[in-house]
Scaffold this active site. Structure first.
Site, PDB file in Angstrom:
ATOM      1  N   ARG A 193       0.883  -1.174   0.000  1.00  0.00           N
ATOM      2  CA  ARG A 193       0.000   0.000   0.000  1.00  0.00           C
ATOM      3  C   ARG A 193       0.919   1.221   0.000  1.00  0.00           C
ATOM      4  O   ARG A 193       1.587   1.509   0.996  1.00  0.00           O
ATOM      5  CB  ARG A 193      -0.895  -0.022   1.249  1.00  0.00           C
ATOM      6  N   HIS A 206      -7.008   1.055  -6.893  1.00  0.00           N
ATOM      7  CA  HIS A 206      -7.343   0.381  -5.623  1.00  0.00           C
ATOM      8  C   HIS A 206      -8.165  -0.868  -5.970  1.00  0.00           C
ATOM      9  O   HIS A 206      -9.356  -0.948  -5.686  1.00  0.00           O
ATOM     10  CB  HIS A 206      -8.144   1.327  -4.735  1.00  0.00           C
ATOM     11  N   GLN A 253     -10.327  -2.901  -3.292  1.00  0.00           N
ATOM     12  CA  GLN A 253     -11.554  -2.201  -2.937  1.00  0.00           C
ATOM     13  C   GLN A 253     -12.624  -2.434  -3.993  1.00  0.00           C
ATOM     14  O   GLN A 253     -13.791  -2.681  -3.672  1.00  0.00           O
ATOM     15  CB  GLN A 253     -11.280  -0.703  -2.791  1.00  0.00           C
ATOM     16  N   ASP A 295     -16.533   9.072  -2.680  1.00  0.00           N
ATOM     17  CA  ASP A 295     -15.320   8.931  -1.876  1.00  0.00           C
ATOM     18  C   ASP A 295     -14.958  10.319  -1.349  1.00  0.00           C
ATOM     19  O   ASP A 295     -15.542  11.328  -1.770  1.00  0.00           O
ATOM     20  CB  ASP A 295     -14.186   8.349  -2.747  1.00  0.00           C
ATOM     21  N   CYS A 345     -16.102   3.902   0.267  1.00  0.00           N
ATOM     22  CA  CYS A 345     -15.015   2.996   0.645  1.00  0.00           C
ATOM     23  C   CYS A 345     -14.474   3.269   2.045  1.00  0.00           C
ATOM     24  O   CYS A 345     -13.745   2.424   2.591  1.00  0.00           O
ATOM     25  CB  CYS A 345     -13.888   3.071  -0.383  1.00  0.00           C
ATOM     26  N   ARG A 378     -14.217  -6.403   2.140  1.00  0.00           N
ATOM     27  CA  ARG A 378     -12.783  -6.325   1.874  1.00  0.00           C
ATOM     28  C   ARG A 378     -12.108  -7.612   2.353  1.00  0.00           C
ATOM     29  O   ARG A 378     -11.229  -8.160   1.687  1.00  0.00           O
ATOM     30  CB  ARG A 378     -12.170  -5.122   2.603  1.00  0.00           C
TER      31      ARG A 378
END
Length: 323
Positions: free
Chosen positions: A121, A148, A151, A243, A283, A311
């Site tokens: 990450r 991502h 996600q 988001d 998210c 997730r």
């Protein structure tokens, strides 16, 4: 479905072909392969709910490199590896020799001798691509500034669970054309969703990614639309997604972004244009009162915590398939 039948279904999925592959972008898998991962995610989730162990990764270790702060990514990967019978090992990028200038290629080759896969990450996507180029083990993108993918898989699993299908589902994304939008749109286009994206001028999705998503939508029978009008995007939508307006690494732009995105808040007026049974997705973490109102994110149509839970299950499926 009974536990034995779940396991039989898992064994019948052609997942061995994915062993050793990387997961840097959601479109490294085609639509059929993404559905295989979603089926596995659902079955792994059901096994956990039934209390049935599923541990194909006994004796395996996942190295987890973090250059960015995390709640969901760290916990879901670490817990997921434990539930799969393996070990998730946290490594701060600052504490590795990478932080002192060791070449990425050397780190990739060394870690390939120690662990069975790496989840990273970080900021630059090219950094992750270089890591994957030199590693001999699967590399999983836990987040970069461009993509991502983990996600996106969890998002698509959530929509599928609640709507019972993906093909033809009207999905509206409103807000910043960021990494979350990039992966979500690519995955949705591959699976035949009707995708609408509304962003302010200057904060659009990457044009090359939009072009790829448009081509994927043509092939899958889906649709792809980009606009600057949130109402146009949300009209009749089955799912509405947003988001944060200021992602990690862009904090110095916060005041400018608050003004630029002022008309892109997902609020009660906007979702009134959606289908009455719409889903709200985010998210997380969320800034209530900025990109979404409290009434929407905490309302009856919100599935944000199902989405966060997924997730775990989606990433367990990725790990089981690749490692």
């Amino acid at each position: 479905m009974q536990p034995v039948k779940i396991l039989e279904h898992f064994q019948n999925l052609p997942l061995q072909k994915h062993k050793g592959k990387d997961f840097l972008r959601v479109d490294e898998f085609n639509g059929e392969e993404l559905m295989e991962l979603l089926h596995l995610s659902a079955h792994v989730k059901q096994l956990q709910k039934l209390g049935q162990p599923f541990q194909p990764l006994q004796g395996k270790t996942l190295g987890m490199i973090f250059d960015k702060a995390s709640t969901r990514t760290r916990v879901s990967f670490e817990v997921g590896m434990h539930q799969l019978g393996g070990l998730g090992m946290f490594m701060s990028g600052k504490e590795l020799q990478l932080g002192r200038g060791e070449p990425i290629s050397d780190t990739a080759k060394v870690l390939s001798r120690y662990v069975d896969a790496i989840m990273i990450r970080t900021f630059s996507h090219s950094y992750v691509e270089e890591l994957a180029e030199h590693a001999s083990i699967p590399i999983i993108n836990g987040l970069t500034d461009l993509y991502h993918p983990c996600q996106a898989l969890a998002d698509l699993l959530t929509i599928w669970e609640h709507k019972g299908k993906l093909k033809g589902v009207k999905l509206a994304y409103v807000g910043d054309g960021n990494n979350v939008a990039n992966s979500l749109v690519l995955g949705a286009a591959l699976l035949g969703l009707d995708v609408r994206v509304a962003t302010p001028v200057g904060y659009e999705m990457d044009a090359a990614i939009v072009a790829k998503a448009t081509e994927y939508a043509k092939q899958s029978g889906g649709k792809m639309m980009v606009t600057t009008d949130p109402i146009e995007a949300v009209m009749g939508a089955d799912a509405v997604y947003t988001d944060v307006w200021t992602s990690m690494g862009f904090e110095e732009e916060n005041e400018v972004r608050l003004k630029a995105f002022a008309d892109y808040q997902v609020n009660e007026k906007l979702v009134a244009a959606a289908d009455r049974d719409y889903l709200f997705l985010h998210c997380l973490p969320a800034h209530r009162g900025e990109e979404v109102t409290t009434g929407v994110i905490d309302g009856s149509r919100s599935v944000i915590f199902d989405q966060a839970e997924n997730r775990l299950h989606a990433q367990k499926a990725i790990l089981a398939a690749l490692v």
